[in-house]
Design a protein around this motif. Structure first.
Motif, PDB file in Angstrom:
ATOM      1  N   PHE A 121       0.822  -1.212   0.000  1.00  0.00           N
ATOM      2  CA  PHE A 121       0.000   0.000   0.000  1.00  0.00           C
ATOM      3  C   PHE A 121       0.860   1.267   0.000  1.00  0.00           C
ATOM      4  O   PHE A 121       0.465   2.291  -0.562  1.00  0.00           O
ATOM      5  CB  PHE A 121      -0.966  -0.018   1.182  1.00  0.00           C
ATOM      6  CG  PHE A 121      -2.124  -0.944   0.998  1.00  0.00           C
ATOM      7  CD1 PHE A 121      -3.098  -0.694   0.043  1.00  0.00           C
ATOM      8  CD2 PHE A 121      -2.228  -2.091   1.764  1.00  0.00           C
ATOM      9  CE1 PHE A 121      -4.161  -1.549  -0.147  1.00  0.00           C
ATOM     10  CE2 PHE A 121      -3.298  -2.964   1.584  1.00  0.00           C
ATOM     11  CZ  PHE A 121      -4.258  -2.698   0.628  1.00  0.00           C
ATOM     12  N   LEU A 173       1.722   1.871  -3.488  1.00  0.00           N
ATOM     13  CA  LEU A 173       0.561   2.422  -4.188  1.00  0.00           C
ATOM     14  C   LEU A 173       0.507   3.939  -4.023  1.00  0.00           C
ATOM     15  O   LEU A 173       0.286   4.668  -5.001  1.00  0.00           O
ATOM     16  CB  LEU A 173      -0.720   1.781  -3.662  1.00  0.00           C
ATOM     17  CG  LEU A 173      -2.037   2.376  -4.169  1.00  0.00           C
ATOM     18  CD1 LEU A 173      -2.133   2.288  -5.680  1.00  0.00           C
ATOM     19  CD2 LEU A 173      -3.230   1.679  -3.510  1.00  0.00           C
ATOM     20  N   THR A 187       3.056  -5.576  -7.724  1.00  0.00           N
ATOM     21  CA  THR A 187       2.688  -4.254  -7.206  1.00  0.00           C
ATOM     22  C   THR A 187       3.299  -3.149  -8.053  1.00  0.00           C
ATOM     23  O   THR A 187       2.645  -2.132  -8.338  1.00  0.00           O
ATOM     24  CB  THR A 187       3.150  -4.103  -5.741  1.00  0.00           C
ATOM     25  OG1 THR A 187       2.574  -5.149  -4.960  1.00  0.00           O
ATOM     26  CG2 THR A 187       2.720  -2.762  -5.175  1.00  0.00           C
ATOM     27  N   ALA A 192       1.140  -2.794 -11.060  1.00  0.00           N
ATOM     28  CA  ALA A 192      -0.145  -2.155 -10.750  1.00  0.00           C
ATOM     29  C   ALA A 192       0.002  -0.664 -10.505  1.00  0.00           C
ATOM     30  O   ALA A 192      -0.803   0.138 -10.997  1.00  0.00           O
ATOM     31  CB  ALA A 192      -0.777  -2.830  -9.526  1.00  0.00           C
ATOM     32  N   VAL A 193       1.036  -0.267  -9.749  1.00  0.00           N
ATOM     33  CA  VAL A 193       1.150   1.142  -9.350  1.00  0.00           C
ATOM     34  C   VAL A 193       1.907   1.976 -10.372  1.00  0.00           C
ATOM     35  O   VAL A 193       1.907   3.203 -10.288  1.00  0.00           O
ATOM     36  CB  VAL A 193       1.802   1.275  -7.954  1.00  0.00           C
ATOM     37  CG1 VAL A 193       1.052   0.440  -6.937  1.00  0.00           C
ATOM     38  CG2 VAL A 193       3.277   0.909  -7.967  1.00  0.00           C
ATOM     39  N   PRO A 241      -2.302   4.096 -11.834  1.00  0.00           N
ATOM     40  CA  PRO A 241      -2.446   5.486 -11.387  1.00  0.00           C
ATOM     41  C   PRO A 241      -2.219   6.531 -12.471  1.00  0.00           C
ATOM     42  O   PRO A 241      -2.677   7.665 -12.323  1.00  0.00           O
ATOM     43  CB  PRO A 241      -1.369   5.606 -10.290  1.00  0.00           C
ATOM     44  CG  PRO A 241      -1.223   4.212  -9.753  1.00  0.00           C
ATOM     45  CD  PRO A 241      -1.374   3.338 -10.969  1.00  0.00           C
ATOM     46  N   ILE A 253      -7.905   0.477  -9.696  1.00  0.00           N
ATOM     47  CA  ILE A 253      -6.526   0.361  -9.204  1.00  0.00           C
ATOM     48  C   ILE A 253      -6.496  -0.420  -7.896  1.00  0.00           C
ATOM     49  O   ILE A 253      -5.661  -1.319  -7.703  1.00  0.00           O
ATOM     50  CB  ILE A 253      -5.904   1.759  -8.993  1.00  0.00           C
ATOM     51  CG1 ILE A 253      -5.749   2.480 -10.330  1.00  0.00           C
ATOM     52  CG2 ILE A 253      -4.540   1.656  -8.310  1.00  0.00           C
ATOM     53  CD1 ILE A 253      -5.475   3.970 -10.177  1.00  0.00           C
ATOM     54  N   LEU A 254      -7.416  -0.089  -6.991  1.00  0.00           N
ATOM     55  CA  LEU A 254      -7.457  -0.769  -5.697  1.00  0.00           C
ATOM     56  C   LEU A 254      -7.708  -2.263  -5.883  1.00  0.00           C
ATOM     57  O   LEU A 254      -7.094  -3.097  -5.192  1.00  0.00           O
ATOM     58  CB  LEU A 254      -8.545  -0.142  -4.826  1.00  0.00           C
ATOM     59  CG  LEU A 254      -8.591  -0.606  -3.362  1.00  0.00           C
ATOM     60  CD1 LEU A 254      -7.281  -0.298  -2.658  1.00  0.00           C
ATOM     61  CD2 LEU A 254      -9.749   0.063  -2.628  1.00  0.00           C
ATOM     62  N   VAL A 262      -4.595  -4.070  -6.908  1.00  0.00           N
ATOM     63  CA  VAL A 262      -3.650  -4.211  -5.797  1.00  0.00           C
ATOM     64  C   VAL A 262      -4.136  -5.275  -4.817  1.00  0.00           C
ATOM     65  O   VAL A 262      -3.360  -6.138  -4.383  1.00  0.00           O
ATOM     66  CB  VAL A 262      -3.448  -2.854  -5.084  1.00  0.00           C
ATOM     67  CG1 VAL A 262      -2.643  -3.031  -3.796  1.00  0.00           C
ATOM     68  CG2 VAL A 262      -2.736  -1.873  -6.003  1.00  0.00           C
TER      69      VAL A 262
END
Length: 471
Positions: free
Chosen positions: A137, A140, A186, A189-190, A194, A236-237, A240
């Protein structure tokens, strides 16, 4: 010694065989197009445009010629072989995209030199507990902050990949283990998700640079937020949270003390970090108010980069420019040329006539198909080439169906962002190159991520766009 000498000819033979296959694919595809008869819609100009473009894209994909060479050659081939005016073929250089990418790279260099990124990451991770979930997180939060000031995903991939690989090493996580793969996922994803919280994401900028030639403009940042912020944040969440299911670690990882020690070593915030924070705040404010002052986002990034060279600021120096990936800038310009020349030659009409039979109805029926088209085209084109090649036809298709072109383009961009294999996207090739994930783990996560995206378009984005009156 003798063993190596025996293996060497075999290795060389294998490499030569690979090159032959790559050249065969590169030459065969345009030759097939060259044999297609000319019609009223498939004109001679369109045919030779496709021959040149398909060959160039195949070269980019196979790497038989260095990327910078074909990127330089493509617009030149257009105005020599197709008699396209140089003012059109080379016009991307007068637009904001090259300067947006260059400015983003310089901001990236400043982030690396000052150490601000590490400080933000460690604080964010500790904010979420400093354990394994805290790392994910925390990354993120860093990914969202980076997306606000760095438009180019490759630059973010380098920053986040380097940071995360360092964390894996410090915590003795074996590369390829579930824990390391979770952190690698991760980073994917990030790095990607975003970006599209913000209107100045490179995908948006490139697509709407082409779309502006057919009368569709990128909405100002506040309006774009109303279109994308809520559904994109949820998407996005989800990408993750699914990491905790797909790559649940076998062991308990406690890393709070490590990150506390790292922050202690960094010491108080240094003057150069404060300078970078100040410039970043100014940049974000300027982006949010671009609808008032009228300065395009690309020029704002260029101005921010220039500020970093000024005496008294000096966050970057002339020798730091050697770290800029100029190949990506030339590649971006070449891909933009594809879109602009296709509009000039009327390729939109051809693509529209081919696609319209299976893209009929309202937004509820068409937009998932547009997303799927973007997802599938990624197997043949890089996202950057895909962003430009079909933007104009999709705008015309939307108009024919009496659908707002904005959600059509948003969905297309989302589809192109989904990839399964590293070769499809340079950004993901960079992340895969850090070695945190095996190929199987890479494909597994990106397949799950693509399913989440497709479902989100159908059950989240489309209803939300209907709710706000965009559809």
């Amino acid at each position: 010694m003798g063993k190596n000498s025996k293996e060497s000819p075999r290795k060389n033979s294998s490499l030569a065989g690979n090159q032959i296959w790559k050249w065969a694919i590169t030459l065969l595809l345009p030759m097939i197009i060259a044999l297609i008869p000319v019609t009223d819609i498939f004109t001679s100009d369109i045919k030779w445009f496709l021959v040149i473009t398909v060959m160039a894209v195949a070269i980019m994909a196979t790497g038989v010629i260095p990327l910078i060479a074909i990127s330089l050659a493509l617009p030149i081939l257009y105005f020599i072989l197709l008699d396209i005016p140089t003012s059109l073929a080379l016009s991307p250089w007068t637009g904001q995209i090259p300067w947006l990418v260059l400015g983003g790279f310089i901001v990236t260099i400043a982030s690396q030199k000052t150490g601000l990124l590490n400080r933000l990451a460690y604080h964010s991770i500790l904010l979420f507990g400093g354990n394994f979930k805290g790392i994910i997180f925390g990354l993120l939060i860093v990914g969202i902050l980076l997306a606000a000031v760095i438009a180019d995903p490759s630059a973010k991939a380098i920053l986040l990949g380097t940071l995360t690989l360092g964390i894996c090493t410090a915590l003795n996580l074996e590369l390829g283990s579930k824990s390391a793969a979770a952190l690698g996922a991760t980073v994917i994803a990030v790095t990607l998700g975003p970006s599209f919280l913000f209107s100045h994401a490179i995908g948006n900028m490139v697509v709407f640079e082409v779309a502006s030639d057919v009368g569709v403009s990128l909405p100002p940042a506040p309006e774009y937020f109303t279109h994308m912020l809520i559904p994109q944040l949820i998407y996005i969440l989800l990408t993750v949270l699914v990491i905790f299911i797909v790559f649940k670690p076998d062991e308990k990882i406690e890393s709070k003390q490590y990150f506390k020690e790292q922050l202690k070593q960094l010491g108080p915030m240094r003057i150069n970090e404060k300078k970078l924070v100040a410039i970043t705040i100014l940049l974000i404010f300027a982006i949010l108010t671009s609808g008032i002052h009228g300065i395009d986002v690309g020029w704002l990034f260029a101005i921010a980069a220039i500020l970093m060279f000024l005496p008294g600021i000096a966050l970057v120096k002339e020798e730091d420019l050697s770290k800029v990936n100029f190949t990506i800038i030339f590649f971006a310009v070449a891909c933009l040329s594809i879109g602009l020349v296709s509009v000039e030659l009327g390729v939109a009409g051809l693509a529209q006539s081919l696609a319209s039979p299976w893209l009929r109805g309202g937004g509820l029926e068409v937009i998932p198909g547009i997303w799927m088209f973007g997802f599938l085209i990624n197997f043949l084109l890089t996202p950057l080439a895909g962003w430009t090649a079909f933007t104009a036809p999709l705008v015309e298709l939307a108009r024919d169906l009496n659908i707002n072109p904005l959600p059509v383009l948003y969905s297309y961009i989302q589809g192109l962002e989904q990839v399964l294999f590293p070769y499809e996207y340079a950004t993901l090739l960079i992340i895969f190159g850090f070695g945190m994930m095996s190929m199987g783990q890479f494909i597994k996560y990106n397949l799950v991520r693509a399913v989440i995206s497709g479902v989100a378009i159908a059950v989240l984005f489309i209803p939300y766009w209907y709710l706000i009156g965009l559809l």
